[in-house]
Enzyme design. Structure first.
Site, PDB file in Angstrom:
ATOM      1  N   ALA A   9       0.869  -1.336   0.821  1.00  0.00           N
ATOM      2  CA  ALA A   9      -0.114  -0.032   0.441  1.00  0.00           C
ATOM      3  C   ALA A   9       0.487   1.139  -0.203  1.00  0.00           C
ATOM      4  CB  ALA A   9      -1.239   0.324   0.908  1.00  0.00           C
ATOM      5  N   GLY A  10       0.795   1.785  -0.717  1.00  0.00           N
ATOM      6  CA  GLY A  10       1.665   3.222  -1.181  1.00  0.00           C
ATOM      7  C   GLY A  10       2.547   3.243  -1.995  1.00  0.00           C
ATOM      8  N   LEU A  11       3.041   2.893  -3.218  1.00  0.00           N
ATOM      9  CA  LEU A  11       3.342   3.642  -4.544  1.00  0.00           C
ATOM     10  C   LEU A  11       4.364   4.422  -4.789  1.00  0.00           C
ATOM     11  CD1 LEU A  11       2.100   1.450  -6.175  1.00  0.00           C
ATOM     12  CD2 LEU A  11       3.735   0.402  -5.331  1.00  0.00           C
ATOM     13  N   ALA A  16       7.610   1.962  -4.558  1.00  0.00           N
ATOM     14  CA  ALA A  16       8.019   1.751  -5.777  1.00  0.00           C
ATOM     15  C   ALA A  16       9.694   0.751  -5.774  1.00  0.00           C
ATOM     16  CB  ALA A  16       8.426   3.053  -6.258  1.00  0.00           C
ATOM     17  N   ILE A 137      19.606   2.182   8.729  1.00  0.00           N
ATOM     18  CA  ILE A 137      20.590   1.641   9.623  1.00  0.00           C
ATOM     19  C   ILE A 137      19.509   0.184  10.300  1.00  0.00           C
ATOM     20  CG2 ILE A 137      21.481   1.690  11.622  1.00  0.00           C
ATOM     21  CD1 ILE A 137      21.695   4.976  10.698  1.00  0.00           C
ATOM     22  N   LYS A 206      10.671   8.855  15.776  1.00  0.00           N
ATOM     23  CA  LYS A 206      11.090   7.750  16.208  1.00  0.00           C
ATOM     24  C   LYS A 206      11.996   7.740  16.718  1.00  0.00           C
ATOM     25  CE  LYS A 206      13.150   9.137  11.321  1.00  0.00           C
ATOM     26  NZ  LYS A 206      13.661  10.250  10.734  1.00  0.00           N
ATOM     27  N   GLY A 303      15.462   7.593   1.862  1.00  0.00           N
ATOM     28  CA  GLY A 303      15.734   7.659   0.940  1.00  0.00           C
ATOM     29  C   GLY A 303      15.876   5.883   0.417  1.00  0.00           C
TER      30      GLY A 303
END
EC number: 1.1.1.3
Length: 429
Positions: A9-11, A16, A137, A206, A303
């Site tokens: 879910a989510g491209l 991608a 990481i 986070k 990224g």
């Protein structure tokens, strides 16, 4: 061998990227997973957008929740983002349907992670989220598995690459904040609306996840003290250099006898500390265990490639039948720890004042600090400009946040002080 069937879910960039990685490394992944890992279904907002990946033959869902009910999907990968809305609905539906959930969604986990863990245990499914913190990481595996035999007392680090890039370029090139931010947006290091990054919210999400894992505790996200980098100026960075520090946006979680302290803010880091050397878009996380000692992990925190790598690492675990509790232990075993308010923090402080250069100003300031029990380690003033504005930097000995806040509130009312005093906490050497 029966393949592991994946619904994504989510491209966007990461979605991608996951598809590209699974295709490019198919043989290696199958060998390490013990069976093929294949995408069978996807969901995204726009069917016609060219994402550089083949979608032929895949089940397409306009509503992502449909992935949870597709019999051709074993694992749901949630890459939508956000703490509420479609991401939360999909996560809950996948768990209720008995599907394994892989997510890169730090906001969802920081806000709803404990509730989702409870639901996952009730439905005997697993949630994995290596990609939610620090990109490529492997910090989640390090804390949840590698440090499992340790009492972890502290987790701290650079958790946002956008802020680290901006502070690095400001220091190296002597440029101002707004100019570097515009460059970061042009290069794709900062979003068009960079508020979550610059205001510390991304790092706080986070940090809440890392603290929950490190301390085996239920973390209330609203308890995290959050400051960003918008007020850091070139003059602060120059003075920091002169004093032997570098300014970094840090997330710091500490567990002491008083309770758990959670804070995100700019900090003066001594140059000799390894984390001070982490520059550009890189992230770093330092964990301190009672038997392992300090462990530092460094790498790309965001990224397409690094984040996709983390997602696929979780998929390989599931393909192998590796299941670890969401927070490293049963949800019922999580601790209800006292959360230490920021006012109780003990630290040394860097204070910068912009004042009218006239007799008696410094005496007025130091008298206020004295009244609040704050002693000074050093003072810096560059040049004289009688009647004009000049910067004065004061470095305090260790004191309490409450004392400094009260003192600066008074200092800010002095007629000779021209703007709100700047405060940056100093990490110990």
């Amino acid at each position: 061998m029966k393949p592991l069937k994946v619904g994504i879910a989510g491209l966007g960039t990461v979605g991608a990227g996951v598809m590209k990685l699974l295709a490019a490394q198919a043989d290696l992944i199958a060998a390490r997973a013990g069976r093929p890992v294949v995408v069978t279904a996807v969901s995204a907002r726009d069917r016609n957008r060219d994402r550089g990946v083949k979608l032929d033959g895949l089940n397409w869902y306009d509503d992502a929740v449909g992935l949870a009910h597709d019999p051709a999907v074993d694992v749901v990968v949630e890459l939508i983002g956000g703490a509420e809305g479609k991401a939360k609905a999909l996560a809950e539906a996948a768990i209720a349907a008995g599907k394994t959930l892989v997510t890169a969604n730090k906001a969802l986990l920081a806000v709803h992670g404990v509730a989702l863990a409870k639901a996952a245990e009730a439905n005997n499914v697993t949630i994995a989220y290596e990609a939610a913190v620090a990109g490529g990481i492997p910090v989640i595996k390090a804390l949840r598995e590698g440090m499992a035999a340790n009492q972890v007392s502290r987790v701290a680090g650079i958790l946002n690459g956008t802020c680290n890039y901006i502070l690095t370029v400001m220091r190296e090139e002597g440029r101002d904040f707004a100019d570097v931010l515009a460059d970061a947006q042009r290069l794709g290091y900062a979003e068009a609306d960079p508020s979550f990054d610059l205001d510390g919210v991304d790092a706080a999400h986070k940090l809440a996840i890392l603290a929950g894992l490190a301390f085996g505790a239920r973390i209330d996200f609203s308890s995290v003290h959050i400051e960003g980098i918008r007020r850091i100026s070139g003059i602060d960075i120059a003075f920091a250099q002169e004093l032997g520090y570098r300014i970094k946006l840090l997330g710091i979680a500490e567990k002491t006898e008083a309770g758990i302290s959670l804070r995100v803010h700019p900090a003066m880091v001594p140059m000799e500390q390894p984390i001070a050397t982490i520059d550009g878009v890189f992230n770093a996380v330092l964990m301190d265990g009672d038997f392992a000692g300090p462990v530092l992990l460094r790498g790309r925190g965001a990224g397409e490639g690094p984040t996709a790598s983390a997602v696929v690492a979780d998929l390989i675990d599931f393909a192998r039948g590796i299941h670890v509790p969401v927070w490293g232990m049963a949800e019922s075993a999580l601790e209800e720890a006292r959360l230490v308010p920021m006012s109780e923090l003990n630290s040394a402080y860097f204070l910068r004042l912009s004042v009218v250069d006239q007799p008696g100003v410094l005496a007025d300031v130091t008298a206020i600090l004295r009244d609040h029990g704050i002693s000074l380690e050093s003072m810096l003033q560059r040049g004289r400009a009688p009647g004009e504005a000049v910067p004065i930097v004061l470095v305090t000995h260790e004191t309490t946040e409450a004392a400094v806040s009260a003192a600066l509130a008074r200092v800010g009312t002095l007629p000779a002080v021209l703007e709100p005093p700047a405060l940056i906490r100093i990490e110990p050497k």
